[in-house]
Design a protein around this motif. Structure first.
Motif, mmCIF file in Angstrom:
data_model
loop_
_atom_site.group_PDB
_atom_site.id
_atom_site.type_symbol
_atom_site.label_atom_id
_atom_site.label_comp_id
_atom_site.label_asym_id
_atom_site.label_seq_id
_atom_site.Cartn_x
_atom_site.Cartn_y
_atom_site.Cartn_z
ATOM 1 N N VAL A 33 0.868 -1.177 0.000
ATOM 2 C CA VAL A 33 0.000 0.000 0.000
ATOM 3 C C VAL A 33 0.901 1.222 0.000
ATOM 4 O O VAL A 33 1.935 1.237 0.666
ATOM 5 C CB VAL A 33 -0.974 0.033 1.204
ATOM 6 N N GLU A 34 0.513 2.219 -0.777
ATOM 7 C CA GLU A 34 1.386 3.386 -0.905
ATOM 8 C C GLU A 34 0.586 4.679 -0.937
ATOM 9 O O GLU A 34 -0.559 4.719 -1.391
ATOM 10 C CB GLU A 34 2.258 3.266 -2.152
ATOM 11 N N HIS A 35 1.234 5.706 -0.437
ATOM 12 C CA HIS A 35 0.629 7.032 -0.378
ATOM 13 C C HIS A 35 0.547 7.634 -1.772
ATOM 14 O O HIS A 35 1.533 7.659 -2.513
ATOM 15 C CB HIS A 35 1.477 7.965 0.498
ATOM 16 N N GLY A 36 -0.625 8.128 -2.117
ATOM 17 C CA GLY A 36 -0.756 8.978 -3.283
ATOM 18 C C GLY A 36 -0.460 10.420 -2.883
ATOM 19 O O GLY A 36 0.084 10.688 -1.809
ATOM 20 N N ALA A 37 -0.813 11.331 -3.730
ATOM 21 C CA ALA A 37 -0.700 12.748 -3.378
ATOM 22 C C ALA A 37 -2.027 13.149 -2.752
ATOM 23 O O ALA A 37 -2.400 12.662 -1.698
ATOM 24 C CB ALA A 37 -0.354 13.567 -4.608
ATOM 25 N N GLN A 38 -2.784 14.003 -3.404
ATOM 26 C CA GLN A 38 -4.126 14.365 -2.942
ATOM 27 C C GLN A 38 -5.109 13.417 -3.623
ATOM 28 O O GLN A 38 -5.545 13.633 -4.739
ATOM 29 C CB GLN A 38 -4.426 15.816 -3.291
ATOM 30 N N GLY A 39 -5.434 12.322 -2.938
ATOM 31 C CA GLY A 39 -6.157 11.220 -3.557
ATOM 32 C C GLY A 39 -5.174 10.254 -4.195
ATOM 33 O O GLY A 39 -3.992 10.563 -4.390
ATOM 34 N N GLY A 40 -5.665 9.061 -4.509
ATOM 35 C CA GLY A 40 -4.833 8.120 -5.240
ATOM 36 C C GLY A 40 -3.937 7.244 -4.391
ATOM 37 O O GLY A 40 -2.964 6.685 -4.920
ATOM 38 N N ASP A 41 -4.212 7.086 -3.085
ATOM 39 C CA ASP A 41 -3.514 6.057 -2.315
ATOM 40 C C ASP A 41 -3.835 4.706 -2.937
ATOM 41 O O ASP A 41 -4.992 4.422 -3.273
ATOM 42 C CB ASP A 41 -3.984 6.050 -0.862
ATOM 43 N N GLU A 42 -2.831 3.836 -3.064
ATOM 44 C CA GLU A 42 -3.006 2.624 -3.845
ATOM 45 C C GLU A 42 -2.724 1.351 -3.059
ATOM 46 O O GLU A 42 -1.872 1.329 -2.161
ATOM 47 C CB GLU A 42 -2.069 2.648 -5.064
ATOM 48 N N VAL A 43 -3.423 0.272 -3.456
ATOM 49 C CA VAL A 43 -3.075 -1.102 -3.091
ATOM 50 C C VAL A 43 -2.610 -1.769 -4.373
ATOM 51 O O VAL A 43 -3.325 -1.768 -5.379
ATOM 52 C CB VAL A 43 -4.278 -1.872 -2.521
ATOM 53 N N ASN A 44 -1.406 -2.341 -4.348
ATOM 54 C CA ASN A 44 -0.861 -2.974 -5.541
ATOM 55 C C ASN A 44 -0.354 -4.375 -5.245
ATOM 56 O O ASN A 44 0.321 -4.591 -4.231
ATOM 57 C CB ASN A 44 0.312 -2.153 -6.100
ATOM 58 N N ARG A 45 -0.687 -5.309 -6.127
ATOM 59 C CA ARG A 45 -0.026 -6.611 -6.098
ATOM 60 C C ARG A 45 1.266 -6.459 -6.885
ATOM 61 O O ARG A 45 1.248 -6.077 -8.059
ATOM 62 C CB ARG A 45 -0.894 -7.708 -6.710
ATOM 63 N N VAL A 46 2.381 -6.749 -6.237
ATOM 64 C CA VAL A 46 3.688 -6.463 -6.824
ATOM 65 C C VAL A 46 4.142 -7.643 -7.681
ATOM 66 O O VAL A 46 4.237 -8.773 -7.197
ATOM 67 C CB VAL A 46 4.718 -6.149 -5.728
ATOM 68 N N LYS A 47 4.452 -7.344 -8.942
ATOM 69 C CA LYS A 47 4.931 -8.358 -9.877
ATOM 70 C C LYS A 47 6.341 -7.996 -10.331
ATOM 71 O O LYS A 47 6.657 -6.807 -10.503
ATOM 72 C CB LYS A 47 3.988 -8.440 -11.081
ATOM 73 N N PRO A 48 7.199 -8.989 -10.549
ATOM 74 C CA PRO A 48 8.584 -8.685 -10.927
ATOM 75 C C PRO A 48 8.658 -7.935 -12.249
ATOM 76 O O PRO A 48 8.019 -8.304 -13.236
ATOM 77 C CB PRO A 48 9.239 -10.070 -11.019
ATOM 78 N N GLY A 49 9.441 -6.853 -12.239
ATOM 79 C CA GLY A 49 9.659 -6.066 -13.440
ATOM 80 C C GLY A 49 8.565 -5.091 -13.779
ATOM 81 O O GLY A 49 8.681 -4.350 -14.763
ATOM 82 N N ALA A 50 7.487 -5.046 -12.989
ATOM 83 C CA ALA A 50 6.341 -4.207 -13.334
ATOM 84 C C ALA A 50 6.574 -2.749 -12.965
ATOM 85 O O ALA A 50 7.277 -2.429 -12.000
ATOM 86 C CB ALA A 50 5.087 -4.729 -12.650
ATOM 87 N N ASN A 51 5.932 -1.872 -13.740
ATOM 88 C CA ASN A 51 6.005 -0.427 -13.553
ATOM 89 C C ASN A 51 4.638 0.046 -13.051
ATOM 90 O O ASN A 51 3.636 -0.100 -13.756
ATOM 91 C CB ASN A 51 6.357 0.247 -14.879
ATOM 92 N N TYR A 52 4.598 0.644 -11.839
ATOM 93 C CA TYR A 52 3.332 1.047 -11.220
ATOM 94 C C TYR A 52 2.966 2.503 -11.487
ATOM 95 O O TYR A 52 2.017 3.017 -10.909
ATOM 96 C CB TYR A 52 3.352 0.678 -9.731
#
Length: 363
Positions: free
Chosen positions: A230-249
């Motif tokens: 889980v990562e902080h967005g700026a104003q809105g857009g905090d994200e939950v991501n499934r992390v895959k090798p080599g992927a660009n988020y």
């Protein structure tokens, strides 16, 4: 403030009054276990000998089973500025034989600082980290006190994941020659695993597992061994991501948020070759700390995600299948929740920054 001695006062595990919290599983009991922590950041369990809690200013506290707090010596020097300091603590699965403890922290790098990972051996009496050494530090750290990450996760194969924020340098999250805005994967001694996706790929940093992250402050394995952040967005857009090798988020090219000025971020919310979040919050909740639940005490929550909110003072429960927020666990104790972990018996533990306390949730 830093403790230089064993605290005289003993904080018994059940010396604080319990309070009730309503939930989809009925009434829950919230029990304060210990307090007097100075901006606590992370917590992890030691087999049969209590807990370890980090304080951002640089103290590692060993909380014994009887409630005694001991400041562990020989921890690394940290740059405790802004969001930097002593950050995550991770006790590996083989602690009973290795006694190793891993820490992430902001390490001085010339005039700036960068996220680092180190390991030491906890002494037999639990009062010192012996032989502590830095096994990884990000290249070309930045000035300023923002966006260090950083969570440590032990993968199923024993390698280590470390999340790193982009340090407030937005374009660097798309630069594979830098570690900013990435999840890195290393071995227990800091070497690069040969199957990392960017090994021998030009000037790319071979430690990188994924990139295009803004400031991931929560990470956990699901019940199948997949890594989520889980990562902080700026104003809105905090994200939950499934992390895959080599992927660009995608950060800062795509985002579901806006700059704090109100201006648009990047090119919109989608772009070919960039991953979409599994879930995002708008408005932002400022997520920090993440746990994916085993189902031990509440079988209906098996596989669900629990994420602390620093902004709105609750623990977000996301359904593990749909990855959508389905419940907010909230009471007077859930103020600026920095970390959420599952105890050995299935209880849910969390750290509150507001009152510098550690809590446990049980049925």
């Amino acid at each position: 403030m830093s403790r230089k001695h064993i605290l005289c006062s003993v904080i018994l595990a059940f010396s604080f009054p319990a309070v009730a919290m309503e939930s989809s599983q009925g009434g829950l009991t919230v029990q304060k276990v210990a307090d007097d922590f100075d901006e606590p950041w992370a917590v992890d369990f030691l087999p049969s000998s209590g807990l370890l809690v980090t304080e951002r200013d640089g103290a590692l506290i060993h909380l014994l089973q009887d409630g005694t707090q001991i400041e562990v010596s020989n921890v690394p020097d940290v740059v405790a500025e802004g969001q930097g300091g002593l950050l995550d603590v991770m006790v590996p699965r083989d602690f009973a034989t290795s006694r190793q403890v891993f820490l992430s922290y902001s390490k001085a790098q010339g005039r700036g600082a960068g996220t680092a990972l180190g390991v030491g051996t906890l002494s037999a009496d639990g009062t010192a980290l012996e032989g502590f050494q830095t096994i990884f530090e990000m290249a070309r750290g930045s000035t300023g006190g923002r966006h260090f990450g950083s969570r440590i996760v032990e993968a199923s194969d024993g390698t280590l994941f470390l999340t790193i924020g982009e340090r407030g340098d937005r374009p660097s999250a798309q630069d594979l020659s830098r570690h900013n805005g990435s999840v890195i994967r290393v071995t227990r001694n800091g070497d690069v695993p040969s199957d990392n996706p960017f090994v021998n790929q030009g000037d790319a940093q071979p430690h990188i597992w994924s990139y295009g992250h803004r400031n991931p402050q929560g990470a956990a394995l699901d019940l199948r061994g997949n890594l989520w952040v889980v990562e902080h967005g700026a104003q809105g857009g905090d994200e939950v991501n499934r992390v895959k090798p080599g992927a660009n988020y995608g950060w800062p090219v795509i985002s579901y948020g806006r700059h704090y000025s109100g201006l648009k971020i990047g090119e919109g919310s989608e772009k070919e070759g960039m991953e979409q979040p599994a879930h995002y919050w708008d408005p932002s909740i400022a997520p920090s700390g993440m746990m994916i639940y085993s189902g031990k005490l509440w079988p209906d929550w098996k596989g669900d995600m629990f994420v602390g909110s620093l902004k709105f003072d609750y623990i977000s429960r996301l359904d593990g299948d749909s990855v959508t927020e389905t419940e907010q666990l909230k009471d007077g104790a859930t103020g600026r929740v920095r970390d959420v972990v599952e105890g050995p018996d299935g209880a849910i533990w969390f750290l509150s920054v507001y009152d510098g306390a550690l809590y446990r949730i049980t049925p």
